[in-house]
Design a protein around this motif. Structure first.
Motif, mmCIF file in Angstrom:
data_model
loop_
_atom_site.group_PDB
_atom_site.id
_atom_site.type_symbol
_atom_site.label_atom_id
_atom_site.label_comp_id
_atom_site.label_asym_id
_atom_site.label_seq_id
_atom_site.Cartn_x
_atom_site.Cartn_y
_atom_site.Cartn_z
ATOM 1 N N GLY A 310 11.939 -6.524 -12.749
ATOM 2 C CA GLY A 310 12.544 -6.662 -11.484
ATOM 3 C C GLY A 310 12.279 -8.313 -11.429
ATOM 4 O O GLY A 310 13.038 -8.916 -10.863
ATOM 5 N N VAL A 311 11.204 -8.824 -11.417
ATOM 6 C CA VAL A 311 10.943 -10.063 -11.282
ATOM 7 C C VAL A 311 10.557 -10.854 -12.470
ATOM 8 O O VAL A 311 9.639 -10.620 -13.222
ATOM 9 N N GLY A 312 11.588 -11.814 -12.859
ATOM 10 C CA GLY A 312 10.943 -12.705 -14.022
ATOM 11 C C GLY A 312 10.774 -11.987 -15.192
ATOM 12 O O GLY A 312 10.005 -12.269 -16.186
ATOM 13 N N ASP A 313 11.249 -10.864 -15.341
ATOM 14 C CA ASP A 313 11.548 -9.966 -16.650
ATOM 15 C C ASP A 313 10.153 -9.551 -16.736
ATOM 16 O O ASP A 313 9.498 -9.457 -18.007
ATOM 17 N N THR A 314 9.054 -9.635 -15.764
ATOM 18 C CA THR A 314 7.606 -9.373 -16.138
ATOM 19 C C THR A 314 7.381 -7.705 -15.673
ATOM 20 O O THR A 314 6.062 -7.603 -15.975
ATOM 21 N N GLY A 315 8.395 -7.224 -15.210
ATOM 22 C CA GLY A 315 7.863 -5.619 -15.145
ATOM 23 C C GLY A 315 7.815 -5.860 -13.544
ATOM 24 O O GLY A 315 7.578 -6.756 -12.791
ATOM 25 N N GLY A 316 7.935 -4.477 -12.953
ATOM 26 C CA GLY A 316 7.943 -4.345 -11.486
ATOM 27 C C GLY A 316 6.712 -4.799 -10.896
ATOM 28 O O GLY A 316 5.606 -5.006 -11.529
ATOM 29 N N VAL A 317 6.759 -4.965 -9.403
ATOM 30 C CA VAL A 317 5.600 -5.624 -8.745
ATOM 31 C C VAL A 317 4.507 -4.350 -8.466
ATOM 32 O O VAL A 317 5.063 -3.620 -8.376
ATOM 33 N N GLY A 318 3.526 -4.727 -8.553
ATOM 34 C CA GLY A 318 2.427 -3.664 -8.450
ATOM 35 C C GLY A 318 2.205 -3.393 -7.099
ATOM 36 O O GLY A 318 2.384 -3.960 -6.245
ATOM 37 N N GLU A 319 1.011 -2.527 -6.939
ATOM 38 C CA GLU A 319 0.760 -2.082 -5.643
ATOM 39 C C GLU A 319 -0.025 -3.225 -4.971
ATOM 40 O O GLU A 319 0.071 -3.182 -3.628
ATOM 41 N N GLU A 320 -0.542 -3.917 -5.734
ATOM 42 C CA GLU A 320 -1.529 -4.853 -5.010
ATOM 43 C C GLU A 320 -0.781 -5.850 -4.138
ATOM 44 O O GLU A 320 -1.334 -6.181 -2.950
ATOM 45 N N TYR A 321 0.498 -6.087 -4.476
ATOM 46 C CA TYR A 321 1.196 -6.958 -3.831
ATOM 47 C C TYR A 321 1.824 -6.480 -2.674
ATOM 48 O O TYR A 321 1.469 -7.078 -1.321
ATOM 49 N N PHE A 322 1.951 -5.040 -2.306
ATOM 50 C CA PHE A 322 2.313 -4.618 -1.172
ATOM 51 C C PHE A 322 1.246 -4.283 -0.332
ATOM 52 O O PHE A 322 1.346 -4.044 0.973
ATOM 53 N N ALA A 323 0.043 -3.969 -1.016
ATOM 54 C CA ALA A 323 -1.281 -3.827 -0.084
ATOM 55 C C ALA A 323 -1.337 -5.186 0.455
ATOM 56 O O ALA A 323 -2.043 -5.302 1.685
ATOM 57 N N ASP A 324 -1.206 -6.123 -0.105
ATOM 58 C CA ASP A 324 -1.408 -7.322 0.653
ATOM 59 C C ASP A 324 -0.652 -7.799 1.842
ATOM 60 O O ASP A 324 -1.097 -8.070 2.863
ATOM 61 N N ILE A 325 0.647 -7.234 1.543
ATOM 62 C CA ILE A 325 1.631 -7.544 2.697
ATOM 63 C C ILE A 325 1.084 -6.539 3.817
ATOM 64 O O ILE A 325 1.149 -7.237 5.073
ATOM 65 N N GLU A 326 0.660 -5.404 3.700
ATOM 66 C CA GLU A 326 0.214 -4.530 4.627
ATOM 67 C C GLU A 326 -0.828 -4.938 5.590
ATOM 68 O O GLU A 326 -1.073 -5.058 6.515
ATOM 69 N N ARG A 327 -2.000 -5.839 4.349
ATOM 70 C CA ARG A 327 -2.946 -6.390 5.307
ATOM 71 C C ARG A 327 -2.662 -7.568 6.084
ATOM 72 O O ARG A 327 -3.067 -7.643 7.235
ATOM 73 N N ARG A 328 -1.750 -8.231 5.831
ATOM 74 C CA ARG A 328 -1.234 -9.571 6.564
ATOM 75 C C ARG A 328 -0.362 -8.832 7.804
ATOM 76 O O ARG A 328 -0.398 -9.603 8.875
ATOM 77 N N GLU A 329 0.382 -7.615 7.714
ATOM 78 C CA GLU A 329 1.044 -7.235 8.656
ATOM 79 C C GLU A 329 0.142 -6.809 9.887
ATOM 80 O O GLU A 329 0.403 -7.069 10.990
ATOM 81 N N GLN A 330 -1.011 -5.926 9.447
ATOM 82 C CA GLN A 330 -2.055 -5.697 10.399
ATOM 83 C C GLN A 330 -2.805 -7.055 11.024
ATOM 84 O O GLN A 330 -2.765 -6.973 12.211
ATOM 85 N N GLU A 331 -2.939 -7.924 10.420
ATOM 86 C CA GLU A 331 -3.556 -9.193 11.080
ATOM 87 C C GLU A 331 -2.531 -9.672 11.870
ATOM 88 O O GLU A 331 -2.699 -10.069 13.052
ATOM 89 N N LEU A 332 -1.272 -9.791 11.662
ATOM 90 C CA LEU A 332 -0.108 -10.229 12.607
ATOM 91 C C LEU A 332 -0.087 -9.423 13.646
ATOM 92 O O LEU A 332 -0.078 -9.989 14.882
ATOM 93 N N ALA A 333 -0.128 -8.298 13.516
ATOM 94 C CA ALA A 333 0.012 -7.283 14.605
ATOM 95 C C ALA A 333 -1.217 -7.406 15.715
ATOM 96 O O ALA A 333 -1.010 -7.560 16.822
ATOM 97 N N GLU A 334 -2.449 -7.506 15.013
ATOM 98 C CA GLU A 334 -3.368 -7.868 15.821
ATOM 99 C C GLU A 334 -3.407 -9.189 16.731
ATOM 100 O O GLU A 334 -3.655 -9.370 17.790
ATOM 101 N N HIS A 335 -3.086 -10.104 16.028
ATOM 102 C CA HIS A 335 -2.737 -11.569 16.647
ATOM 103 C C HIS A 335 -1.586 -11.294 17.542
ATOM 104 O O HIS A 335 -1.962 -11.947 18.677
ATOM 105 N N LEU A 336 -0.675 -10.848 17.601
ATOM 106 C CA LEU A 336 0.408 -10.813 18.403
ATOM 107 C C LEU A 336 -0.004 -9.777 19.794
ATOM 108 O O LEU A 336 -0.088 -10.250 20.839
ATOM 109 N N ARG A 337 -0.792 -8.857 19.573
ATOM 110 C CA ARG A 337 -1.138 -8.041 20.649
ATOM 111 C C ARG A 337 -2.322 -8.876 21.420
ATOM 112 O O ARG A 337 -2.311 -8.994 22.834
ATOM 113 N N ALA A 338 -3.189 -9.515 20.589
ATOM 114 C CA ALA A 338 -4.348 -10.273 21.443
ATOM 115 C C ALA A 338 -3.498 -11.538 22.267
ATOM 116 O O ALA A 338 -3.777 -11.590 23.114
#
Lengths: 389, 324
Positions: A310-338
């Motif tokens: 998928g990306v640069g012919d290096t093979g599919g993106v792994g779990e870690e990438y999506f887990a990192d996004i999820e972490r950032r989403e949580q931070e964003l959500a908390e930032h927005l709520r507060a």
């Protein structure tokens, strides 16, 4: 008997369809009409689209909880907004409608600042000069003329067509399909064309202007309109972030170099109701929403990223990438709520301030009267007029 | 030097253009033609078509793009060709131009001047003789001023251009060709948001602005022949309103009359009457009277000289006021 009219051309699609690189299945293919943008950080694009969606979801939740009076959701339009925003140079100026949360995000605005207008704590929310992102405009189409005037200023400042990429500047103005019916939008098209201004009109055709489908607005496809004014119009798949980025980049480059305006139609869909105060079930079938949900802008890029090669012919993106996004989403959500709850109730004097550069005597008198009234405690905060004293 | 109001405005605009490269003029037919009233005559030739701009025909476009230019640091002076043509620009004026400073917490400054020839008395066709001042005076964020003579025209247009707030600059078109003395640098002009007492008097205060000022002075002359001393105030600025000058005068005379071409009901005279009665209630000898146009569309030009308030109606009102 009136003559039967020919069936209008289907709202968005010219004969050969909008330009698309990334199909809903996540397949990336070239399109002969436009060059696939080189060196694009797909991981960053997906991450920003995901975060923008989370921003939107969180704002809707805040509205449901009574923290916001209203929220216009951008769900389904993440690719159009993030793609267009990625094409901007730092010096370019953006004029948004009131739904460009994704563009604001990419411009680097604190997303909490987007909430103030909808919480009732401000009429603006941010300094439009800091990130070159104008204040939200609620009157449909009005901002298109501000973009034109700003473009006239750029021409007079000699920052168009100088050949210096760090200086040459363009304007990117957002509008919706409904705005195409406003006289002011058509004046803006005409002015930009007649003066060959560095203005790119980015129309997110999300198919619905509150309850009015595109067929109410026009008998011709959006992009086709540009020809009548004398500048290029291009139609892209608004759920394909790469097509949106490529088309906007090409148009902005042309504008900066003195090549004049472009109208871009991003064919997309407003998945949610017009705002949290609207009920879309009253005017459109859920089958249509389901159909568009299957063309989701995030999902297709996720499929592409996770597919092998998928990306640069290096093979599919792994779990870690999506887990990192999820972490950032949580931070964003908390930032927005507060951040939302911490938005200050403005001082009563702020209603009077900045009406003029210097407060006129009469306004000073009224402010003093109002302050005195409030200070008297006659009407306690939150108490309704007419309540028992 | 005795020059017409048109020439005074032309001189004022030329000076504004020369003093600040950010000043631009824009409007329909203002460049090559010099404007239908020739207020901008010769300025495009002198300053170029990038600074004196012949715009496409579209009033929303003129004001909307002026906002964009101001956001980029320019000081545009828009010409709306006739009073009745300003309405297509009302969204841009009322919802955008007037509000952006406030919405932005003072970050945005929009020094835009909108010049509008206004009022009747020139035998014109419909939409060419209207008095829309109250629509704008009622809008927070706008300043609304009007000149009544060449000297004020010369001074006030430059003050309007220098001002950091949006200014609706109303030009009484029937006095465009009236000449008057205009001096340049030597004097310090009165701030454009202050009223001016044009003629001192003791029996009544007659308040007028723009096109009605010459009639007010003429009426005061006629009254003087009958031994009545009428003070005449040229309001000059409707928003902000210089209430101090009005109060001080009415406090002394005890009688107030307001004259304007615009229709009676909800007109600017109503605002003045309310202010005067509230502030000077105990000193009033008579109700505040209004001498105005009627609550009708502006009439065909063959009827306008009777329809418009003039010297005779002002004198009738004065008699009425003095009868209390």
């Amino acid at each position: 008997m009136p003559r039967k009219q020919a069936k209008p051309t289907a709202g968005a699609e010219p004969a050969d369809g909008p330009i698309q690189f990334l199909s809903p299945d996540g397949l990336l293919e070239p399109d002969s009409r436009l060059e696939l943008p080189p060196a694009v950080d797909l991981l960053a694009l997906y991450r920003d689209m995901a975060l923008v969606r989370r921003l939107d979801t969180e704002a809707i939740a805040l509205q449901r909880q009574g923290e916001l009076g209203l929220w216009p959701s951008l769900r389904g339009q993440e690719a159009a907004q993030v793609g267009a925003a990625y094409a901007l140079a730092e010096q370019d100026m953006v004029f948004p409608t009131y739904r460009e949360h994704g563009v604001a995000w990419c411009r680097g605005l604190d997303p909490v600042s987007l909430l103030g207008l909808f919480r009732g704590s401000t009429l603006g929310g941010w300094n439009p000069y800091e990130r070159r992102f104008g204040l939200y405009t609620l009157v449909i189409g009005a901002q298109t003329l501000h973009a034109v005037g700003y473009g006239m200023g750029l021409v007079r400042d000699d920052v168009v067509g100088s050949g210096d990429d760090t200086r040459d500047t363009a304007v990117l103005v957002f509008l919706g399909d409904g705005a195409l019916s406003e006289g002011e939008t058509n004046e803006a098209f005409l002015w930009a064309a007649a003066q060959n201004l560095p203005v790119v009109f980015f129309c997110q055709n999300n198919q619905w202007a509150i309850s009015a489908p595109y067929s109410v607005q026009s008998r011709v496809p959006v992009a086709q309109r540009a020809a009548g004014f004398g500048f290029p119009g291009v139609s892209v798949d608004g759920n394909d972030v790469l097509a949106c980025l490529a088309a906007t980049r090409e148009a902005l480059t042309r504008a900066r170099s003195g090549g004049g305006p472009t109208l871009i139609e991003a064919v997309t869909y407003r998945i949610n109701a017009h705002t949290t105060a609207d009920d879309a079930t009253r005017y459109r079938p859920s089958a249509e929403t389901d159909e568009w949900a299957a063309k989701d802008p995030l999902e297709r890029l996720r499929l592409h990223l996770t597919a092998s090669g998928g990306v640069g012919d290096t093979g599919g993106v792994g779990e870690e990438y999506f887990a990192d996004i999820e972490r950032r989403e949580q931070e964003l959500a908390e930032h927005l709520r507060a951040g939302c709850r911490a938005l200050p109730v403005p001082d009563h004097a702020s209603s009077f301030e900045n009406t003029y550069a210097d407060m006129p005597a009469e306004l000073k008198r009224q402010l003093a009267e109002h302050s005195e009234f409030l200070a008297s405690g006659f009407l306690a905060a939150g108490q309704e007029i007419g309540a028992t004293r | 030097m005795s020059i017409s109001m048109v020439k005074a405005l032309n001189n004022g605009l030329r000076k504004a253009l020369a003093d600040d490269p950010k000043v631009l003029l824009m409007g329909e037919d203002i460049g090559r033609l010099g404007g239908v009233f020739r207020v901008t005559d010769g300025l495009q030739k002198e300053f170029g078509s990038l600074r004196v701009i012949d715009t496409p025909l579209g009033e929303a476009g003129i004001v909307g793009s002026a906002i964009g230019l101001a956001l980029r640091g320019y000081r545009p002076v828009c010409e709306i060709q006739f009073d009745g043509f300003v309405y297509p620009a009302v969204n841009q004026i009322i919802s955008q131009l007037a509000k952006l400073r406030h919405r932005s917490g003072g970050v945005i400054t929009l020094p835009v001047v909108i010049r509008i020839p206004f009022g009747g008395g020139i035998g014109s066709i419909e939409h060419h003789s209207e008095s829309p001042e109250v629509y704008f005076a009622h809008t927070a964020g706008l300043k609304v001023v009007t000149c009544s003579n060449p000297q004020d025209a010369y001074d006030m247009i430059r003050q309007a251009v220098d001002d950091d707030d949006p200014v609706i600059f109303l030009e009484p078109k029937r006095h465009y060709w009236t000449k008057g003395e205009v001096t340049d640098e030597t004097s310090t002009p009165t701030p454009f948001d202050r009223a001016r007492v044009l003629r001192a008097g003791t029996d009544a205060t007659l308040i007028a602005y723009g096109p009605m000022v010459p009639a007010a002075l003429e009426a005061a002359d006629a009254a003087a022949e009958e031994g009545r001393s009428v003070e005449v105030i040229d309001l000059r600025s409707l928003s902000p309103l210089d209430l101090d000058t009005v109060r001080e005068s009415v406090h002394r005379t005890g009688r107030a009359l307001v004259a304007h071409e615009a229709s009676l009901s909800h007109g600017f005279g109503a605002e003045l009457a309310a202010r005067i009665q509230q502030e000077e209630f105990h000193f009033l000898e008579a109700p505040v009277l209004r001498i105005t146009g009627y609550d009708t569309p502006y009439p065909p030009s063959r009827l306008e000289s009777d329809w418009l308030p003039g010297v005779d109606r002002i004198l009738d009102a004065l008699d009425h006021s003095l009868s209390y």
